[in-house]
Structures are given as C-alpha cells and as structure tokens.
Design an enzyme around this catalytic site. Structure first.
Site, PDB file in Angstrom:
ATOM      1  N   PRO A 163       0.794  -1.233   0.000  1.00 31.42           N
ATOM      2  CA  PRO A 163       0.000   0.000   0.000  1.00 31.42           C
ATOM      3  C   PRO A 163       0.823   1.279   0.000  1.00 31.42           C
ATOM      4  O   PRO A 163       1.860   1.369   0.670  1.00 31.42           O
ATOM      5  CB  PRO A 163      -0.824  -0.107   1.294  1.00 31.42           C
ATOM      6  CG  PRO A 163      -0.124  -1.117   2.129  1.00 31.42           C
ATOM      7  CD  PRO A 163       0.529  -2.067   1.181  1.00 31.42           C
ATOM      8  N   ASN A 164       0.329   2.235  -0.771  1.00 31.49           N
ATOM      9  CA  ASN A 164       0.881   3.597  -0.891  1.00 31.49           C
ATOM     10  C   ASN A 164       2.174   3.684  -1.699  1.00 31.49           C
ATOM     11  O   ASN A 164       2.669   4.778  -1.960  1.00 31.49           O
ATOM     12  CB  ASN A 164       1.094   4.227   0.508  1.00 31.49           C
ATOM     13  CG  ASN A 164      -0.201   4.312   1.284  1.00 31.49           C
ATOM     14  OD1 ASN A 164      -1.172   4.870   0.784  1.00 31.49           O
ATOM     15  ND2 ASN A 164      -0.237   3.736   2.475  1.00 31.49           N
ATOM     16  N   ARG A 206       4.925  11.022  -2.472  1.00 28.86           N
ATOM     17  CA  ARG A 206       4.697  10.674  -1.065  1.00 28.86           C
ATOM     18  C   ARG A 206       5.955  10.927  -0.245  1.00 28.86           C
ATOM     19  O   ARG A 206       6.979  10.261  -0.442  1.00 28.86           O
ATOM     20  CB  ARG A 206       4.348   9.188  -1.006  1.00 28.86           C
ATOM     21  CG  ARG A 206       4.186   8.648   0.378  1.00 28.86           C
ATOM     22  CD  ARG A 206       4.161   7.125   0.370  1.00 28.86           C
ATOM     23  NE  ARG A 206       3.962   6.630   1.714  1.00 28.86           N
ATOM     24  CZ  ARG A 206       4.213   5.406   2.110  1.00 28.86           C
ATOM     25  NH1 ARG A 206       4.697   4.516   1.252  1.00 28.86           N
ATOM     26  NH2 ARG A 206       4.017   5.040   3.349  1.00 28.86           N
ATOM     27  N   TYR A 230      11.017   8.768   1.164  1.00 23.72           N
ATOM     28  CA  TYR A 230      10.923   7.693   0.167  1.00 23.72           C
ATOM     29  C   TYR A 230      11.563   8.025  -1.183  1.00 23.72           C
ATOM     30  O   TYR A 230      11.607   7.175  -2.065  1.00 23.72           O
ATOM     31  CB  TYR A 230       9.445   7.309  -0.022  1.00 23.72           C
ATOM     32  CG  TYR A 230       8.821   6.783   1.253  1.00 23.72           C
ATOM     33  CD1 TYR A 230       9.293   5.612   1.844  1.00 23.72           C
ATOM     34  CD2 TYR A 230       7.784   7.462   1.889  1.00 23.72           C
ATOM     35  CE1 TYR A 230       8.742   5.126   3.027  1.00 23.72           C
ATOM     36  CE2 TYR A 230       7.223   6.984   3.068  1.00 23.72           C
ATOM     37  CZ  TYR A 230       7.706   5.817   3.632  1.00 23.72           C
ATOM     38  OH  TYR A 230       7.167   5.332   4.803  1.00 23.72           O
ATOM     39  N   ASN A 268       8.228  -5.341  -1.355  1.00 21.61           N
ATOM     40  CA  ASN A 268       8.154  -4.269  -0.362  1.00 21.61           C
ATOM     41  C   ASN A 268       6.717  -4.315   0.174  1.00 21.61           C
ATOM     42  O   ASN A 268       5.799  -3.791  -0.454  1.00 21.61           O
ATOM     43  CB  ASN A 268       8.454  -2.907  -0.983  1.00 21.61           C
ATOM     44  CG  ASN A 268       8.433  -1.805   0.068  1.00 21.61           C
ATOM     45  OD1 ASN A 268       8.003  -2.022   1.205  1.00 21.61           O
ATOM     46  ND2 ASN A 268       8.909  -0.614  -0.305  1.00 21.61           N
ATOM     47  N   ALA A 316       3.290  -0.872   4.565  1.00 21.01           N
ATOM     48  CA  ALA A 316       2.738  -0.890   5.933  1.00 21.01           C
ATOM     49  C   ALA A 316       2.360  -2.306   6.390  1.00 21.01           C
ATOM     50  O   ALA A 316       2.368  -2.594   7.590  1.00 21.01           O
ATOM     51  CB  ALA A 316       1.529   0.031   6.019  1.00 21.01           C
ATOM     52  N   GLU A 327      13.106  -9.041   1.113  1.00 21.09           N
ATOM     53  CA  GLU A 327      12.243  -7.960   1.625  1.00 21.09           C
ATOM     54  C   GLU A 327      12.961  -6.630   1.386  1.00 21.09           C
ATOM     55  O   GLU A 327      14.134  -6.492   1.719  1.00 21.09           O
ATOM     56  CB  GLU A 327      12.031  -8.201   3.128  1.00 21.09           C
ATOM     57  CG  GLU A 327      11.245  -7.118   3.836  1.00 21.09           C
ATOM     58  CD  GLU A 327      11.152  -7.387   5.354  1.00 21.09           C
ATOM     59  OE1 GLU A 327      11.488  -8.509   5.809  1.00 21.09           O
ATOM     60  OE2 GLU A 327      10.768  -6.451   6.080  1.00 21.09           O
ATOM     61  N   HIS A 374      12.839  -2.308   1.719  1.00 21.87           N
ATOM     62  CA  HIS A 374      12.256  -1.056   2.219  1.00 21.87           C
ATOM     63  C   HIS A 374      13.098   0.095   1.705  1.00 21.87           C
ATOM     64  O   HIS A 374      14.340   0.038   1.795  1.00 21.87           O
ATOM     65  CB  HIS A 374      12.204  -1.026   3.745  1.00 21.87           C
ATOM     66  CG  HIS A 374      11.403  -2.149   4.304  1.00 21.87           C
ATOM     67  ND1 HIS A 374      10.026  -2.157   4.241  1.00 21.87           N
ATOM     68  CD2 HIS A 374      11.769  -3.321   4.873  1.00 21.87           C
ATOM     69  CE1 HIS A 374       9.590  -3.291   4.753  1.00 21.87           C
ATOM     70  NE2 HIS A 374      10.629  -4.017   5.140  1.00 21.87           N
ATOM     71  N   ARG A 423      13.421   4.528  12.385  1.00 21.49           N
ATOM     72  CA  ARG A 423      12.206   5.352  12.390  1.00 21.49           C
ATOM     73  C   ARG A 423      11.355   5.053  13.642  1.00 21.49           C
ATOM     74  O   ARG A 423      11.911   4.671  14.663  1.00 21.49           O
ATOM     75  CB  ARG A 423      11.429   5.099  11.087  1.00 21.49           C
ATOM     76  CG  ARG A 423      12.252   5.471   9.839  1.00 21.49           C
ATOM     77  CD  ARG A 423      11.480   5.260   8.557  1.00 21.49           C
ATOM     78  NE  ARG A 423      10.292   6.093   8.519  1.00 21.49           N
ATOM     79  CZ  ARG A 423       9.273   5.920   7.669  1.00 21.49           C
ATOM     80  NH1 ARG A 423       9.348   4.951   6.774  1.00 21.49           N
ATOM     81  NH2 ARG A 423       8.231   6.717   7.698  1.00 21.49           N
TER      82      ARG A 423
HETATM   83  C1  DQA Z   1       8.306   1.110   3.691  1.00 23.14           C
HETATM   84  C2  DQA Z   1       8.413   1.305   5.204  1.00 23.14           C
HETATM   85  C3  DQA Z   1       7.084   1.037   5.887  1.00 23.14           C
HETATM   86  O1  DQA Z   1       7.207   1.238   7.288  1.00 23.14           O
HETATM   87  C4  DQA Z   1       6.024   1.984   5.366  1.00 23.14           C
HETATM   88  O2  DQA Z   1       4.768   1.698   5.943  1.00 23.14           O
HETATM   89  C5  DQA Z   1       5.950   2.017   3.882  1.00 23.14           C
HETATM   90  C6  DQA Z   1       7.170   1.941   3.097  1.00 23.14           C
HETATM   91  C7  DQA Z   1       9.594   1.536   2.945  1.00 23.14           C
HETATM   92  O3  DQA Z   1       9.720   1.186   1.786  1.00 23.14           O
HETATM   93  O4  DQA Z   1      10.448   2.217   3.525  1.00 23.14           O
HETATM   94  O5  DQA Z   1       4.882   2.219   3.306  1.00 23.14           O
HETATM   95  O6  DQA Z   1       8.092  -0.259   3.416  1.00 23.14           O
END
Ligand code: DQA
Length: 153
Positions: free
Chosen positions: A10-11, A18, A23, A75, A78, A99, A101, A108
């Site tokens: 998501p997002n 964003r 990011y 990725n 959340a 995985e 990020h 964080r």
């Molecule tokens: C994320 C880190 C997560 O905590 C966050 O909710 C994201 C992006 C990252 O790519 O840094 O949406 O996965």
C-alpha cells in the site's frame, strides 16, 4: 532464465509524491521500468504487481505458485508491520524472497521495527532508497545462479 515477481504494498503507488524526504523522488513506474530493463539484461523475466489491498497481495502471492515464479522481491510497505496473512501466503508458496524497504525501518518509529517477514526472507534491504530494488534484483540473480551451479555440479 528465471521468472521474478516484484510486489509492492500500500501507498507505494504514490512514490515520487509521497514524503519524498523519506521515500525519494523516483516514481514506482520509473523503478519498475528500470528493473524490467535490468532483469531482461540479466536474462530474466519480471512480473510486477502493486496493490493497496491486503487480499489482492495474498492472491498474487498464491498465484505465483502456478506460474513457476523462482524468486519474489517484495516491499510489503505498511503490511510489513501488520500482516500475518501475507506472511502466511509467502510461507505457503515456499518461493525464496527478499524484503525491500526504501527507508531504514530500524531508524524510524518503533512500530516500524517489527517485520512479519524478515525471519522468512532470504535477505532484507532497508534504507537504500530506490537503489534497494536494484540491489534486490542483483541479489536474486546471484542467489539463483548459485542454485543453478549447485544443481549442475
Ligand atoms: C516502507 C516502510 C514502511 O514502514 C512503510 O509503511 C511504507 C514503506 C519503505 O519502503 O520504507 O509504506 O516499506
């Protein structure tokens, strides 16, 4: 040749707009097309999928079982910190995954330090920005090459 699946949670569709200070400025489209090119150059096929919905990500992981996917780059965004369902799907299909990020989740808020995926992942890349996706591809390529060499020896 291997078949690789890139999954984004998501997002991640909002990348570029964003919180660019966290990011980065690259859009998901830019990241994906770079990865497609690089996968091709390494002789692999890349499938890519992004969703804001947990069940769609679970369905996509399940589908990879019938598609001969060799490696998953994910990725979970959340869902990293919440989704037992997505973790169980990855565990069920038993396909190696890395995985990713963009941000360093360990630097964080404390709720981001818990990942439901890291202990199952072959590797974790966190805090390298968009480059993390390319590192993941390189990692997938080398991991799969080692498996092929081992099977041929
Ligand atoms: C994320 C880190 C997560 O905590 C966050 O909710 C994201 C992006 C990252 O790519 O840094 O949406 O996965």
């Amino acid at each position: 040749m291997a078949r690789l699946l890139l999954l984004n949670g998501p997002n991640i569709n909002l990348l570029g707009r964003r919180e660019p200070g966290i990011y980065g400025k690259d859009t998901l489209e830019q990241i994906t097309s770079r990865l497609e090119e690089k996968s091709k150059a390494l002789g692999h096929e890349l499938l890519a999928f992004q969703s804001n919905a947990e069940h769609e990500l679970v369905d996509r992981v399940q589908k990879s079982m019938d598609e001969s996917v060799d490696f998953i780059m994910i990725n979970p965004a959340a869902y990293t910190h919440t989704s037992v369902a997505l973790r169980d799907a990855l565990s069920a299909v038993n396909i190696p995954f890395v995985e990713i990020h963009l941000s360093n989740i360990y630097g964080r808020e404390s709720f981001r330090r818990k990942s439901y995926f890291s202990d199952l992942a072959v590797g974790v890349i966190s805090g390298c920005g968009a480059l993390g996706y390319e590192l993941a591809l390189q990692f997938a390529h080398e991991t799969l090459s080692r498996v092929v060499k081992k099977n041929n020896s």
